[in-house]
Structures are given as structure tokens and as C-alpha cells.
Enzyme design. Structure first.
Site, short mmCIF file in Angstrom:
data_model
loop_
_atom_site.label_atom_id
_atom_site.label_comp_id
_atom_site.label_asym_id
_atom_site.label_seq_id
_atom_site.Cartn_x
_atom_site.Cartn_y
_atom_site.Cartn_z
N SER A 158 4.69 -3.83 8.02
CA SER A 158 4.27 -4.35 9.48
C SER A 158 6.12 -4.95 9.07
O SER A 158 6.19 -5.60 8.46
CB SER A 158 3.18 -5.95 9.28
OG SER A 158 2.16 -4.81 8.77
N GLU A 209 -1.73 -14.87 1.54
CA GLU A 209 -2.08 -13.42 2.65
C GLU A 209 -3.43 -14.01 2.47
O GLU A 209 -3.91 -14.27 4.40
CB GLU A 209 -2.30 -11.84 2.70
CG GLU A 209 -2.07 -11.70 3.73
CD GLU A 209 -2.69 -10.14 3.55
OE1 GLU A 209 -2.34 -9.85 2.22
OE2 GLU A 209 -2.47 -8.75 4.40
N SER A 213 1.16 -1.21 0.16
CA SER A 213 -0.05 -0.12 0.65
C SER A 213 0.60 0.73 -0.15
O SER A 213 2.08 0.99 0.93
CB SER A 213 -0.89 0.04 1.23
OG SER A 213 -2.07 -1.38 1.14
#
Lengths: 411, 378
Positions: free
Chosen positions: A174, A257, A142
Site C-alpha cells: 500500500s 496491524e 506479500s
């Protein structure tokens, strides 16, 4: 019947494997680690660092950190039934495999995608590090202006002969601040349709052109970061898949994912508090017939528990139908949405059940479960946003499973 | 779809092709228009008997094939798709289950072969009011003349006009509305004092109101334990609920398939309406709901087959989740079809009407949520 004959053979082989695992665990699993979640190096409070390192290395030596991967790349080449047996035997003694956590996005997402799209050289250079639990990966997908519409990303990679120079900003990466490698989607051709000019690059985080900044969320501290690429360098050898074919690579990676996000439950694992209905009885009380003393809550609690039961039965059914080898596919979208809906509903119910005790931010006026409830509730709002929002999943279901036409016309 | 064995796959495929070719929803329309009192075509039920479907639950010693509830569910699902009318569920599953679970050896020998060959049709007479509430049984059975005298009435007995015998839930003791003091009786439909009348319902299924006026039966008419029939009744009802849920799965699947097909072909504003996201997302929700509900239905049937200890929990889960899902899909079927869905000429209305009836039989969603909560101890 031939099917049952094969099954018996397979069964005895499995039993022998289980026995082997049990013996091995007795000799190799440090008892002090029973039930310890290694979220950070050394466990949450750092007191188990030495034991965890030993345990990690012993597991890695057997290839059991990523047991379904081929032996050549640090796995153990086990099929689904054996992987399950291994997990069950470890669960029996409270042993948790720390490697998928220590490797960040490595074991669950990047690794499987390298296995599918990587060159032999890439597999050899990257997979053993992931399987050892010593190399942590993050994902740069993103961007501030490319969320659900991921393909509109603008981080640019310029070809400089033997390497790329990368400039741009990623968000929601992350663990970027503690990772050694990043798998990033970058634009390699600005002149073609947006999906067709994207590539997947792997680049080391320890270089002058990469900077990270942790993001604080409504729930407090988080693993998320912003990641800035300022003339960062990625080698040509670390292009995963074909140049400008990154969109296909990422679609596959995102299926992995979603598959890893399909278990419903409280985000922090099982809480001490016990089953939701027991917590409710404790806070709300019961009437003379033993019913929860709030009929409206009781009805909604039942709807939630039924949803959770249906989800669990569906996960079991999918596994049974795939005959022990679940395929990662479009059905993952159904399960992701179901799991996130259930997890969020559970948090809302817990918060309601605890009443004013459910609002605690910190301090002694609230017990640990109460404090965790409010953080889980807030954090839980993220799960229907990340990994493809609930709405994006519905687009995938209506288009890829149901065969309905594209819902958006702009492109 | 559960992982099926070869035999189950064969039976499912056979059911699918028979239903599609011999008993499609057009036949249901013909039956409705002909206003047949028993609400099914006898030749269709004969064909089911010939295919062995009435014997699926019955051990070989009594003439059946003993293939179990999951297999039965596969057939009911296919019948539910085309709304195929027959007493197969009411008799072949519910009535048969009552005998298998509560019948003495003599009762089994007397009844099971006849149920398998279709010469007897045995249905459960339980409800006495508008809402399913088995404990609220007032129909009385009083000892007398070496047997019992039954007095009272039952409403909305499934396939009650076709039945050749009833399993009647009666109060032999205990307080009013109590689960204690209930007994099940096997009563022939032609016994003196039994009278029945057909109910004309929106879903055009066979229901009857049945009155038992001082009906005398022998002591051997008791099915299961005297004064302690509730656990047996509950187990029989659970099998019925799982069977209904399987039928509902078929009805909902067909309603969804019709809707999806319409979304892909109907054009407005120059494009097929399925390209509108507002409809695409609702279709995605329905599809997801279907997958989740299917798992509950199959788990309930498998739990019965393996005699698991959570049969009651899973049957309530299946009936409830399937009920909620069918409710949604049947409403969306009409809404997404627009005006055409409102016409009697189109089949959509059949599915909406049947949906609500199926939701109510043997306990609606509220009934099963209440029961689920009690089973889980809150």
C-alpha cells in the site's frame, strides 16, 4: 479505597490536560480543516495543502501526531487515558490527526515495531520522521507466491559486508508509489526451515533498484502497488531485530496491524446517508405499523445491527478489562474477523437496500452515496483477505488461544 | 469478563467453588433420576440462602445486600455451568425484581424479608400459550367484593411447583391481545381456587401449569398500577431475560469447555481430532461468538444496575445473541462428541435439552429480534 483515590487524582490531572488541549486547539487548529480527511497531501482535492502542512507541523511539535510514543522520538509520552482524552478533545472540534495517515504504515505498524525491536540508533533515525508526518512508510510483505503462506517468501537479500543487496518482487504494498521508506521481509538464509531464514529490512524507496506499479482493483483505483527490487540496497544498520529473526518481528507487527483493523463500520467512515435502518426505510418504505416493508430484509438487518452492537460492546469490554491499557494480542484475531464480517454484511445490505440504484459505477443517474456504496462493497471484499485472511485468523485463534494442535502438517 | 471489583470477584469465586464442589451436574442427574416434583434439592437452595444470594438485589433495609444485577449474573453464570437446579432465578431475581420495581412499601415489607430468608418463593405467572407473548393475556381479573376475582390459567410457570406465591399477569381491561389493560397481582399459592400440576419437560427443570378458578384477592394484591401493568411487566421480564442470559452464558461456556477438552483428547486416524482444521475453525467460531455474546450479557446487567435508558434494547440483544450462541454450541457439543454425546450416561444431552428451553423462556431469538427492530424504530 485506594483505587478510587488514585482515580480521583488521575481524573483531576486528566481534566487539567483536557483544558490545556482545548486552549491549544483554539489557538492552533485551522478552522478550515474541520472534518477534512487528509488522505492525500492537501486533502482529497488538494485545496487545503497550506493549512494541512501548518496543522501537521504544529501537532508534531507537541508530539501529538503519535502521542503515545516517547518524547525522545517525536511523541508526547502520554498514557492511554491521556491519548483518549486528546482524541476526544480533537473530535469535539472536528480536528483530525493527519499524521497517522500521512505516515502510511509508520505510526500504526512500523513505528511500534521499531520501538520494540529497534536499536537506539534506529529509533533516533526513523521514529521522529514518522511522528512528524513527513516520512511515509510502506510494507513489503506479500509476494505473488507468498500470500497466506507468507513464510514461503523468496525475495532475497545477499550480505555484501556493510549492506544487503535485495532482489525480488512484493505485492499489495500500500502506498509504495508515494512512500519514502519500506519495511520488507526478505530471505537471508535459504538453507534452513522457511520461518528461520527471514529477516526484516528497512530500505529507502528513492533508489535506482526500486520500482513500483499501482494495482487497479475490482473497485477501481487503489493504494496498492507491486514493488520490484532489482539490486536494491539496504544498509546493515537498517536490519530490524536479529538476522534471521524476521518472523518474530513480523508476527508482532501483524498484531499491531490487526489491532488497527478491528473497528467495524463503513470503510470510508460515516456516510451522510445516516443509520442503516433509516436508509432502508427511505428506499424500501414501511407498512402501516411502521415496520420496514420487507420482512425478510428487516430480519437480516436486525441480525446485522445486533452483530454490530455486540462488536462495539466487546471492544468497550476489552478496553475496560485492560484498565485503559489495551494489550495487543491474540484477541485481535477475534476482533478483526468480527469487524470484517460486520463491515462486509453492512455493504451487502446497503447494496440490497438500494436495489438497482446500488449498481452505479459513475455518472449523474446515481447519487454520491449510491456510487460510494458499490465501491465500498467491492473494496470490502479485500478486508477479509489482507492482514491475514479470515481463515488464517481462525488458525491463530484455534492454535494460540484454544491450544488446539497445528492444523497443517506440511512445513 | 467485566472489570470486577473486589467484592464481586469474591462472590464469583465463592459461587464457583460451591457449585463445583456441592452442586455439580452429577447432583442434577440425581435429582432428575429421583423425579422430584419441585425439580430442585431443598438443601441446595438453603445453602444459597445462607450464602446471601437471595438478597443480592434487595436493599439492606429489607434484609438484603443490594449488590446489583451484574453480581447476581456472576452467580447465575456459575449455576448455569453445572445446571444447578433452584428457584434462585425465578424468585430471587424475577419475583424480587417485581416487588422492587412495582411494590408498595407495605408489599415490600411483607415480602422482601421472606424472599431473602427463603421462607417465601415468588414466581412470575405470565404465559398462557406455547409461545411467549405477554400481551396475549386472557386470564381475567374482575372487580368484586372489595377486591378482584381472578379467572383463567397459566402454563409453564417457572419453578411453579416450588412457589409459595405467584405474580399473576391478568387482564383488567383493554382489548384482547392488547398491551393496555393489564394488571399484576400478588397471589398466594394456597389461595382458594389455585391449583397446579407439574410439567415433565425434557430439560428437567421445574415448571407448572397453574389454574386460577374464581380466585378472590384483596385490592392490596395489586402490584403496581391498575390497568397499566405492561411497562412494569416489561421491566420485570427484562431483568429476567438478562438473568437468563447470564445463566445461558454459563451453560454455553461449560458446553464449549467440554467440547474443547474432547477435541484435545479424542484420537481418530492416529491424531487428536482437534488437529483437523474443519473442527479447529468451528471451535474458533464458537470461541469468538462466546466473547461477543458475553459482552452483550454483561452490558445488559450493567445497564440495569446503572438505570440506563437502553435497558430494553440491551436485554433483547443479550437474550437473542446468547440464545443464538447457546443454540450453536449445544448442537456442536453433540456433533463433535459423536456417538458418546448421544448417550444418556454422558452429560452432553443435559446441556442440549436445557439450551432449547432457555432459548424459549421469556422470548426466543425471533421474539427479541422483532422487539429490537421495534425499539430501533423500523
Amino acid at each position: 479505597m485506594t483505587a478510587s483515590a488514585t482515580k480521583t487524582e488521575h481524573g483531576s490531572d486528566l481534566e487539567a490536560f483536557r483544558a490545556e488541549v482545548r486552549t491549544w486547539l483554539k489557538d492552533n487548529f485551522p478552522p478550515a480543516l474541520e472534518g477534512i480527511m487528509p488522505m492525500m497531501e492537501g486533502g482529497a482535492d488538494g485545496s487545503h495543502a497550506a493549512d494541512l502542512a501548518t496543522w501537521r507541523d504544529r501537532l508534531a511539535e507537541r508530539g501529538w501526531g503519535a502521542p503515545h510514543w516517547p518524547k525522545a522520538y517525536g511523541g508526547a509520552g502520554l498514557d492511554h487515558a491521556h491519548v483518549r482524552a486528546l482524541a476526544q478533545e480533537m473530535g469535539r472540534v472536528g480536528a483530525i490527526n493527519p499524521i497517522p495517515l500521512l505516515a502510511g504504515m509508520g505510526v500504526t505498524m512500523v513505528g511500534p515495531t521499531i520501538l520494540e525491536y529497534g536499536t537506539d540508533d534506529q529509533k533516533q533515525r526513523h521514529l521522529p520522521g514518522i511522528a512528524s508526518g513527513k516520512v511515509r512508510w510502506c510494507l513489503g510483505l506479500s509476494e505473488p507466491n507468498a500470500g497466506s503462506d507468507l513464510a514461503s517468501l523468496s525475495t532475497l537479500a545477499e550480505d555484501r559486508g556493510d549492506h544487503f543487496v535485495v532482489n525480488g518482487q512484493k505485492i499489495w504494498t500500500s502506498g509504495a508509489d508515494i512512500s519514502q521508506w519500506c519495511g520488507a521481509l526478505v530471505r537471508t538464509d535459504k538453507t534452513v526451515a522457511k520461518h528461520k531464514g527471514i529477516s526484516f529490512l528497512m530500505l529507502p524507496m528513492d533508489q535506482p533498484g526500486v520500482r513500483t506499479r499501482p494495482i487497479k482493483l475490482i473497485s477501481g483505483a487503489s493504494p496498492f502497488c507491486e514493488t520490484f527490487f532489482d539490486d536494491a540496497r539496504a544498509e546493515k544498520d537498517d536490519l530490524l531485530g536479529e538476522l534471521n529473526d524476521g518472523w518474530n518481528v513480523i508476527k508482532r507487527l501483524l498484531q499491531h496491524e490487526r489491532a488497527s483493523q478491528t473497528s467495524a463500520g463503513s470503510p470510508g467512515g460515516k456516510k451522510k446517508a445516516g443509520a442503516l435502518q433509516d436508509v432502508a426505510k427511505r428506499y424500501v418504505g414501511v407498512d402501516s405499523a411502521g415496520r420496514l416493508d420487507d420482512p425478510d430484509l428487516r430480519s437480516r438487518l436486525t441480525r446485522h445491527l445486533m452483530d454490530a452492537a455486540a462488536h462495539k460492546l466487546t471492544a468497550e469490554r476489552i478496553a475496560a478489562e485492560a484498565k485503559g491499557n489495551p494489550q495487543v494480542g491474540a484477541a485481535a484475531s477475534i476482533m478483526k474477523n468480527s469487524a470484517t464480517g460486520i463491515t462486509q454484511a453492512r455493504s451487502e445490505l446497503l447494496l440490497e437496500i438500494m436495489g438497482q440504484q446500488g449498481f452505479g459505477w459513475e455518472g449523474d443517474a446515481f447519487d454520491a452515496d449510491e456510487l460510494a456504496t458499490v465501491r465500498d462493497w467491492l473494496w470490502g471484499k479485500a478486508i477479509s483477505i489482507y492482514g491475514g485472511s479470515a481463515e488464517v485468523q481462525k488458525n491463530i485463534i484455534s492454535k494460540n488461544i484454544l491450544g488446539l494442535p497445528e492444523t497443517t502438517q506440511k512445513g | 469478563m467485566a472489570a470486577l471489583n473486589e467484592e464481586q470477584t469474591l462472590i464469583r469465586d465463592q459461587a464457583k467453588s460451591w457449585v463445583t464442589e456441592q452442586a455439580p451436574v452429577r447432583k442434577f442427574r440425581d435429582m432428575r433420576d429421583a423425579r422430584i416434583e419441585t425439580a430442585y434439592a431443598p438443601e441446595a437452595f438453603s445453602a444459597m440462602v445462607d450464602m446471601g444470594w437471595t438478597g443480592i438485589l434487595v436493599p439492606e433495609a429489607y434484609g438484603g445486600s443490594d449488590l446489583g444485577y451484574l453480581t447476581f449474573g456472576l452467580i447465575l453464570e456459575e449455576l448455569g455451568r453445572q445446571l444447578t437446579a433452584s428457584p434462585l432465578l425465578a424468585s430471587g431475581l424475577v419475583g424480587t425484581s417485581a416487588l422492587l420495581l412495582g411494590g408498595s412499601e407495605e408489599q415490600k415489607q411483607a415480602w422482601l424479608p421472606k424472599l431473602v430468608d427463603g421462607s417465601a418463593i415468588l414466581t412470575l405467572a405470565v404465559d398462557e400459550g406455547p409461545r411467549h407473548a405477554p400481551a396475549k393475556t386472557a386470564l381475567s381479573a374482575v372487580k368484586g367484593g372489595g377486591g378482584f376475582v381472578l379467572d383463567g390459567s397459566k402454563v409453564m410457570v417457572l419453578e411453579g411447583m416450588a412457589a409459595t406465591a405467584f405474580i399473576v399477569v391478568a387482564r383488567t381491561g383493554g382489548e384482547a391481545d392488547s398491551e393496555k389493560g393489564l394488571t399484576l397481582f400478588l397471589v398466594p399459592a394456597d389461595a382458594k381456587g389455585v391449583s397446579r400440576s407439574a410439567r415433565a419437560t425434557a430439560d428437567s427443570r421445574g415448571y407448572a401449569d397453574v389454574t386460577f378458578a374464581k380466585v378472590e384477592v384483596g385490592a392490596d394484591a395489586v402490584l403496581g398500577k391498575l390497568d397499566a401493568g405492561y411497562p412494569l411487566l416489561d421491566a420485570v421480564l427484562d431483568r429476567g431475560r438478562a438473568g437468563l442470559a447470564a445463566e445461558m452464558l454459563g451453560t454455553a461456556s461449560q458446553a464449549f469447555d467440554m467440547t474443547l477438552e474432547y477435541l484435545k483428547t479424542r484420537k481418530q486416524f492416529g491424531r487428536v481430532i482437534g488437529s483437523f482444521q474443519a473442527l479447529g475453525h468451528r471451535a474458533a467460531d464458537m470461541y469468538s461468538g462466546m466473547e461477543l455474546a458475553r459482552s452483550c450479557v454483561e452490558a445488559a446487567l450493567q445497564a440495569i444496575d446503572s438505570d440506563a435508558d437502553n435497558v430494553a434494547e440491551l436485554c433483547s440483544l443479550a437474550k437473542c445473541k446468547m440464545g443464538d450462541h447457546l443454540h450453536l454450541v449445544s448442537n456442536e457439543l453433540i456433533q463433535m462428541h459423536g456417538g458418546i454425546g448421544m448417550t444418556d450416561e454422558y452429560d452432553a444431552g443435559f446441556y442440549l435439552k436445557r439450551a432449547r428451553a432457555l432459548e424459549a423462556i421469556y422470548g426466543n431469538q425471533a421474539f427479541h429480534r422483532e422487539r429490537y427492530a421495534r425499539l430501533l424504530g423500523y
